[in-house]
Design an enzyme around this catalytic site. Sequence first.
Site, PDB file in Angstrom:
ATOM      1  N   SER A  34     -26.678  29.961  17.708  1.00  0.00           N
ATOM      2  CA  SER A  34     -25.417  29.281  17.978  1.00  0.00           C
ATOM      3  C   SER A  34     -24.440  29.446  16.587  1.00  0.00           C
ATOM      4  CB  SER A  34     -25.530  27.993  18.115  1.00  0.00           C
ATOM      5  OG  SER A  34     -26.147  27.160  17.121  1.00  0.00           O
ATOM      6  N   ASN A  35     -25.288  29.974  15.497  1.00  0.00           N
ATOM      7  CA  ASN A  35     -24.501  30.347  13.986  1.00  0.00           C
ATOM      8  C   ASN A  35     -25.150  31.338  13.487  1.00  0.00           C
ATOM      9  OD1 ASN A  35     -22.346  30.010  12.497  1.00  0.00           O
ATOM     10  ND2 ASN A  35     -23.110  28.095  11.201  1.00  0.00           N
ATOM     11  N   SER A 124     -28.360  16.535   2.867  1.00  0.00           N
ATOM     12  CA  SER A 124     -27.305  16.993   2.247  1.00  0.00           C
ATOM     13  C   SER A 124     -26.583  15.937   1.249  1.00  0.00           C
ATOM     14  CB  SER A 124     -25.966  17.410   3.219  1.00  0.00           C
ATOM     15  OG  SER A 124     -24.780  17.483   2.513  1.00  0.00           O
ATOM     16  N   ALA A 125     -26.239  16.386   0.099  1.00  0.00           N
ATOM     17  CA  ALA A 125     -25.394  15.665  -0.935  1.00  0.00           C
ATOM     18  C   ALA A 125     -24.193  14.857  -0.184  1.00  0.00           C
ATOM     19  CB  ALA A 125     -24.921  16.484  -2.183  1.00  0.00           C
ATOM     20  N   THR A 126     -23.936  15.131   0.789  1.00  0.00           N
ATOM     21  CA  THR A 126     -22.803  14.409   1.661  1.00  0.00           C
ATOM     22  C   THR A 126     -23.262  13.065   1.790  1.00  0.00           C
ATOM     23  OG1 THR A 126     -20.972  14.741   3.411  1.00  0.00           O
ATOM     24  CG2 THR A 126     -23.626  15.226   4.049  1.00  0.00           C
ATOM     25  N   TYR A 149     -20.411  15.000  10.754  1.00  0.00           N
ATOM     26  CA  TYR A 149     -21.138  15.685  10.187  1.00  0.00           C
ATOM     27  C   TYR A 149     -22.159  14.966   9.310  1.00  0.00           C
ATOM     28  CZ  TYR A 149     -23.412  18.823   6.777  1.00  0.00           C
ATOM     29  OH  TYR A 149     -24.283  19.290   5.751  1.00  0.00           O
ATOM     30  N   LYS A 153     -26.195  13.318   8.966  1.00  0.00           N
ATOM     31  CA  LYS A 153     -27.267  13.241   8.209  1.00  0.00           C
ATOM     32  C   LYS A 153     -27.853  11.940   7.783  1.00  0.00           C
ATOM     33  CE  LYS A 153     -27.173  17.957   7.848  1.00  0.00           C
ATOM     34  NZ  LYS A 153     -28.413  18.525   8.244  1.00  0.00           N
ATOM     35  N   ASN A 179     -24.553  22.829  -3.042  1.00  0.00           N
ATOM     36  CA  ASN A 179     -23.728  23.735  -2.609  1.00  0.00           C
ATOM     37  C   ASN A 179     -24.547  25.166  -2.502  1.00  0.00           C
ATOM     38  OD1 ASN A 179     -21.773  21.348  -3.286  1.00  0.00           O
ATOM     39  ND2 ASN A 179     -20.342  22.841  -2.298  1.00  0.00           N
ATOM     40  N   GLY A 294     -10.571  14.299   2.224  1.00  0.00           N
ATOM     41  CA  GLY A 294     -11.790  14.003   2.368  1.00  0.00           C
ATOM     42  C   GLY A 294     -12.690  14.488   1.063  1.00  0.00           C
TER      43      GLY A 294
HETATM   44  N1  UFG Z   1     -12.212  24.878  -1.846  1.00  0.00           N
HETATM   45  C1  UFG Z   1     -11.046  25.369  -1.910  1.00  0.00           C
HETATM   46  N2  UFG Z   1     -10.630  26.381  -1.171  1.00  0.00           N
HETATM   47  C2  UFG Z   1     -11.334  26.577  -0.011  1.00  0.00           C
HETATM   48  C3  UFG Z   1     -12.500  26.009  -0.127  1.00  0.00           C
HETATM   49  C4  UFG Z   1     -12.934  25.166  -0.770  1.00  0.00           C
HETATM   50  O1  UFG Z   1     -10.164  25.185  -3.037  1.00  0.00           O
HETATM   51  O2  UFG Z   1     -10.968  27.249   0.731  1.00  0.00           O
HETATM   52  C5  UFG Z   1     -12.921  23.975  -2.910  1.00  0.00           C
HETATM   53  C6  UFG Z   1     -12.829  22.224  -2.476  1.00  0.00           C
HETATM   54  O3  UFG Z   1     -11.788  21.582  -2.518  1.00  0.00           O
HETATM   55  C7  UFG Z   1     -14.146  21.940  -3.244  1.00  0.00           C
HETATM   56  C8  UFG Z   1     -15.078  23.300  -3.558  1.00  0.00           C
HETATM   57  O4  UFG Z   1     -14.133  24.284  -3.216  1.00  0.00           O
HETATM   58  O5  UFG Z   1     -13.762  21.377  -4.489  1.00  0.00           O
HETATM   59  C9  UFG Z   1     -16.225  23.231  -2.658  1.00  0.00           C
HETATM   60  O6  UFG Z   1     -15.774  23.286  -1.356  1.00  0.00           O
HETATM   61  P1  UFG Z   1     -16.670  23.440  -0.155  1.00  0.00           P
HETATM   62  O7  UFG Z   1     -16.093  23.475   1.436  1.00  0.00           O
HETATM   63  O8  UFG Z   1     -17.341  25.039  -0.155  1.00  0.00           O
HETATM   64  O9  UFG Z   1     -18.136  22.704  -0.235  1.00  0.00           O
HETATM   65  P2  UFG Z   1     -17.961  20.973  -0.190  1.00  0.00           P
HETATM   66  O10 UFG Z   1     -18.444  20.495  -1.643  1.00  0.00           O
HETATM   67  O11 UFG Z   1     -16.646  20.426   0.056  1.00  0.00           O
HETATM   68  O12 UFG Z   1     -19.051  20.539   1.059  1.00  0.00           O
HETATM   69  C10 UFG Z   1     -20.356  21.154   0.906  1.00  0.00           C
HETATM   70  C11 UFG Z   1     -20.998  21.637   2.182  1.00  0.00           C
HETATM   71  C12 UFG Z   1     -20.871  20.241   3.004  1.00  0.00           C
HETATM   72  C13 UFG Z   1     -21.596  19.425   2.402  1.00  0.00           C
HETATM   73  C14 UFG Z   1     -21.226  19.003   0.889  1.00  0.00           C
HETATM   74  C15 UFG Z   1     -22.392  18.045   0.399  1.00  0.00           C
HETATM   75  O13 UFG Z   1     -19.929  22.228   2.849  1.00  0.00           O
HETATM   76  O14 UFG Z   1     -21.604  20.701   4.068  1.00  0.00           O
HETATM   77  O15 UFG Z   1     -21.188  20.453   0.162  1.00  0.00           O
HETATM   78  O16 UFG Z   1     -21.756  18.020  -1.218  1.00  0.00           O
HETATM   79  F1  UFG Z   1     -22.008  18.014   3.104  1.00  0.00           F
END
Ligand code: UFG
Length: 336
Positions: A34-35, A124-126, A149, A153, A179, A294
């Site tokens: 699926s992914n 996840s750290a989430t 999501y 978790k 990450n 978020g």
């Molecule tokens: N970011 C941008 N531009 C983008 C995408 C992200 O500036 O196009 C920034 C975000 O604001 C954040 C950083 O890059 O500061 C990391 O963002 P990600 O979306 O790559 O990762 P997240 O830390 O938001 O989320 C990840 C996983 C989740 C998990 C979470 C746990 O995607 O599944 O870490 O800490 F739940």
Amino acid sequence: MRILVTGGTGFIGSHTVVELLNENYEVVVIDDFSNSKPDVVDKIKTITNKEFKFYEGNVCDKELLQIIFKENKIDAVIHFAGFKAVGESVQKPLMYYRNNLDSTLTLCEVMNANNVKNIVFSSSATVYGNPKGLPIKETFPTGETTNPYGATKVMIERILKDIYISDNTWNIALLRYFNPIGAHKSGLIGENPNDIPNNLMPYIVKVATKELKELNIFGNDYDTVDGTGVRDYIHVVDLAKGHIKAIEWVLKNNGIDAFNLGTGNGYSVLELVNAFKKYNNVDVPYKIVGRREGDIGSCYADVSYAKEKLGWESKYDIEDMVKDSYNFVKNSTLHM
Ligand code: UFG
């Protein structure tokens, strides 16, 4: 020892299957693509020069799981299968709760019925939500998540804890990933989403290959080194090796525990972009836009517990991470 890996052709799953095979485990994989793409199965075999058994299907399919446990003597399970896009989970909560919870419940029922009680779960750290401090320790409160999501978790961690309370012959490792980025050095497996990526690194890569015009940086007014969000990026191969240590740990009858898998180092969005540009010698145009709903300012792990209990720590640095991420996508575009 024979390990069942659910979601074994996904980003983290495929790298973990490679490490398991390298360590001479027997591996059985279930995935419904699926992914992920079916060619990952052969790519894993090419990288390792080893065979493993593959079942195409969904982990919610109880009959299929029963067949898998009947046909293979499984010693432990690593459970990756699940939906993982934060934004999509807000749009489609029912789909996320149904899939992520149902698959885990079905899996645990079938494991129980077959007296297989060793599981490593992909958390996840989430689960820490907006953490109460930094670096994040496993003992910090969990549960205040901001999207479905993340809630799945937390709920699955709770379900697994309750299973252990009812029957302490289970052994359960809850791995809380920070990450994951990077890719296998071969350039054969990695992360290359078909749609517009949600996560930072796949987005940067698509800008570098000119598939997307520019990166939107979500906010530069956080209380961080340069105002952009700080995260604990970890090379996916390091993360995969953490699963081998976790499997060893559950097979030693250790009960239940949670472990942070990160590097302990925080990098800002701009630091990651600049490292990507420098080490890959490529441009990554960006613009600063508003904060993403978020998001938190900073998130990085205290990794001492995993080091102490699992004997695991990350080895790869930011240079490896940005080079391997780019190498994989350049390589896969070349062979399309
Ligand atoms: N970011 C941008 N531009 C983008 C995408 C992200 O500036 O196009 C920034 C975000 O604001 C954040 C950083 O890059 O500061 C990391 O963002 P990600 O979306 O790559 O990762 P997240 O830390 O938001 O989320 C990840 C996983 C989740 C998990 C979470 C746990 O995607 O599944 O870490 O800490 F739940």
